[in-house]
Write an enzyme that holds these catalytic residues in place. Structure first.
Site, PDB file in Angstrom:
ATOM      1  N   ASN A  61       0.743  -1.187   0.097  1.00 58.44           N
ATOM      2  CA  ASN A  61      -0.237   0.103  -0.025  1.00 58.44           C
ATOM      3  C   ASN A  61       0.782   1.293   0.011  1.00 58.44           C
ATOM      4  OD1 ASN A  61      -1.308   2.243   1.138  1.00 58.44           O
ATOM      5  ND2 ASN A  61      -3.157   1.107   1.797  1.00 58.44           N
ATOM      6  N   ASP A  63       0.108   4.448  -0.424  1.00 48.99           N
ATOM      7  CA  ASP A  63      -0.499   5.513  -0.082  1.00 48.99           C
ATOM      8  C   ASP A  63      -0.150   6.709  -0.867  1.00 48.99           C
ATOM      9  OD1 ASP A  63      -1.736   7.578   1.889  1.00 48.99           O
ATOM     10  OD2 ASP A  63       0.103   8.100   2.890  1.00 48.99           O
ATOM     11  N   GLU A  89      -3.871   1.672  -2.867  1.00 53.73           N
ATOM     12  CA  GLU A  89      -4.209   2.927  -2.485  1.00 53.73           C
ATOM     13  C   GLU A  89      -3.090   3.869  -3.422  1.00 53.73           C
ATOM     14  OE1 GLU A  89      -5.396   5.685   1.140  1.00 53.73           O
ATOM     15  OE2 GLU A  89      -4.067   3.874   1.570  1.00 53.73           O
ATOM     16  N   TYR A 164      -7.551  -3.504  -2.265  1.00 48.98           N
ATOM     17  CA  TYR A 164      -7.643  -2.600  -1.220  1.00 48.98           C
ATOM     18  C   TYR A 164      -9.134  -2.663  -0.646  1.00 48.98           C
ATOM     19  CZ  TYR A 164      -7.316   1.974   0.700  1.00 48.98           C
ATOM     20  OH  TYR A 164      -7.520   3.139   1.636  1.00 48.98           O
ATOM     21  N   ASP A 203      -3.976  -4.549   1.003  1.00 52.10           N
ATOM     22  CA  ASP A 203      -4.381  -4.029   2.377  1.00 52.10           C
ATOM     23  C   ASP A 203      -5.741  -4.437   2.628  1.00 52.10           C
ATOM     24  OD1 ASP A 203      -5.170  -2.457   4.547  1.00 52.10           O
ATOM     25  OD2 ASP A 203      -4.813  -0.556   3.490  1.00 52.10           O
ATOM     26  N   ASN A 205      -7.432  -4.125   5.415  1.00 51.32           N
ATOM     27  CA  ASN A 205      -7.905  -3.298   6.270  1.00 51.32           C
ATOM     28  C   ASN A 205      -8.518  -3.938   7.646  1.00 51.32           C
ATOM     29  OD1 ASN A 205      -7.379  -0.328   6.336  1.00 51.32           O
ATOM     30  ND2 ASN A 205      -8.704  -0.412   4.436  1.00 51.32           N
ATOM     31  N   ASP A 275      -1.836  -5.881   5.798  1.00 50.79           N
ATOM     32  CA  ASP A 275      -1.619  -6.456   4.934  1.00 50.79           C
ATOM     33  C   ASP A 275      -1.100  -7.717   4.675  1.00 50.79           C
ATOM     34  OD1 ASP A 275      -1.048  -3.380   3.149  1.00 50.79           O
ATOM     35  OD2 ASP A 275      -0.255  -3.342   5.402  1.00 50.79           O
ATOM     36  N   ASP A 300       3.093   4.841   4.808  1.00 50.12           N
ATOM     37  CA  ASP A 300       2.609   4.528   6.074  1.00 50.12           C
ATOM     38  C   ASP A 300       2.385   2.928   6.107  1.00 50.12           C
ATOM     39  OD1 ASP A 300       0.311   4.448   4.675  1.00 50.12           O
ATOM     40  OD2 ASP A 300      -0.753   5.673   5.928  1.00 50.12           O
ATOM     41  N   HIS A 301       2.625   2.509   4.942  1.00 52.93           N
ATOM     42  CA  HIS A 301       2.602   0.774   5.114  1.00 52.93           C
ATOM     43  C   HIS A 301       3.866   0.420   4.619  1.00 52.93           C
ATOM     44  CE1 HIS A 301      -1.786  -0.191   5.019  1.00 52.93           C
ATOM     45  NE2 HIS A 301      -2.006   1.140   5.123  1.00 52.93           N
TER      46      HIS A 301
END
Length: 310
Positions: A61, A63, A89, A164, A203, A205, A275, A300-301
């Protein structure tokens, strides 16, 4: 994973404790605890049944693809050199893709999905060294597919799905939608699995169990760790899919793939494992390793990598 969890990532860890003056004084004089970091062990390249890994898949991911490219994410990809790179993402329409990635000679076969309605939202990509037999987009339901969340590639011996998964969002405003997604996505994967086994990456989530995030107690009502989302993941496993990391490392704690940008969470390793590589159970004998590349920066991943014999 973005919204809906930033407040409790650190407060549940005691960052915002209140107490008596004497307790505060004692706390001040106490040295801060050193963070418990995760060390990614050496890659295992042989499966339980003795076969050598012949497929390497990486999922990340990013971001925001354009920002990630500027942060030299592609340098890490070239070093890792997976056979297939899956990104989530991306937040980027196809016409706005950076030339640095569209022209990559290492991956001549590139596939993109983006949100129909919102620029800079959601989006996934799959970059392949070898051309898949067939590539499809979405899961066959317009309410989900308009957000550009799934790409499926068919290879000779398996399907590869990158996803995602929708975030339940701050205040859980999309939790009902997420529950619908979980049911429909599971049905889609089960239908594929009848035809040939699959690898699902991305991801997802959700942190499935308490071991999968730093602060379970403070996050039970936050997106990514609600009972409903965790149950959705459990039902995916019950449908015949296996969490490859937990299969190999059932007790490994402090292994996370996401850290909010706030409160120095990454340096403290206050994170979440969001993830995953899930496998059809029939692919398990060929599983070699499931890696968390937590040193790789740019999002941030962090990326995750699967070694498998197929």
């Amino acid at each position: 994973m973005k919204r809906g969890k930033k407040t409790d990532d650190t407060s549940a860890d005691g960052e915002n404790d209140t107490g008596s003056a004497s307790a505060k004084k004692a706390k001040k004089s106490k040295e801060p605890e050193a963070p418990v970091l995760y060390e990614d062990p050496p890659d295992k390249m042989t499966s339980k049944d003795g076969r050598s890994a012949n497929m390497k898949i990486t999922s990340w991911n990013v971001d925001g693809l354009r920002a990630w490219v500027k942060k030299n994410g592609l340098d890490w990809v070239r070093e890792e050199a997976p056979d297939v790179l899956c990104l989530q993402e991306t937040k980027c329409s196809e016409k706005a893709l950076p030339a640095e990635i569209t022209s990559m000679p290492e991956y001549p076969h590139k596939y993109w999905a983006a949100s129909n309605d919102k620029e800079g939202y959601s989006g996934v990509a799959m970059l392949c060294k070898t051309e898949p037999l067939k590539v499809t987009y979405g899961i066959g339901k317009e309410e989900h597919d308009k957000e550009g969340r799934v790409i499926t590639a068919e290879f000779p011996n398996f399907y590869l799905v990158t996803a995602y998964v929708p975030n339940a969002s701050r205040g859980l405003v999309r939790l009902d939608y997420r529950k619908t997604w979980d049911i429909d996505f599971r049905a889609y994967l089960s239908e594929l699995d009848i035809q040939k086994p699959l690898v699902l990456c991305g991801d997802l989530n959700v942190a499935h169990q308490e071991i999968d995030l730093k602060n379970p107690k403070g996050n039970k009502k936050n997106a990514g760790f609600t009972p409903e989302e965790r149950e959705g993941f459990s039902q995916l496993l019950a449908a015949g899919f296996v969490d490859s990391f937990r299969e190999l490392y059932p007790e490994r704690a402090n292994a996370y793939t996401f850290w909010t940008y706030m409160m120095n969470s990454r340096s403290k390793n206050v994170g979440w494992r969001l993830d995953y590589f899930l496998l059809s159970s029939s692919l398990l004998p060929g599983l070699c390793d499931s890696k968390i590349r937590n040193k790789a920066m740019g999002s941030d991943h962090c990326p995750i990598t699967l070694h498998i014999a197929v």
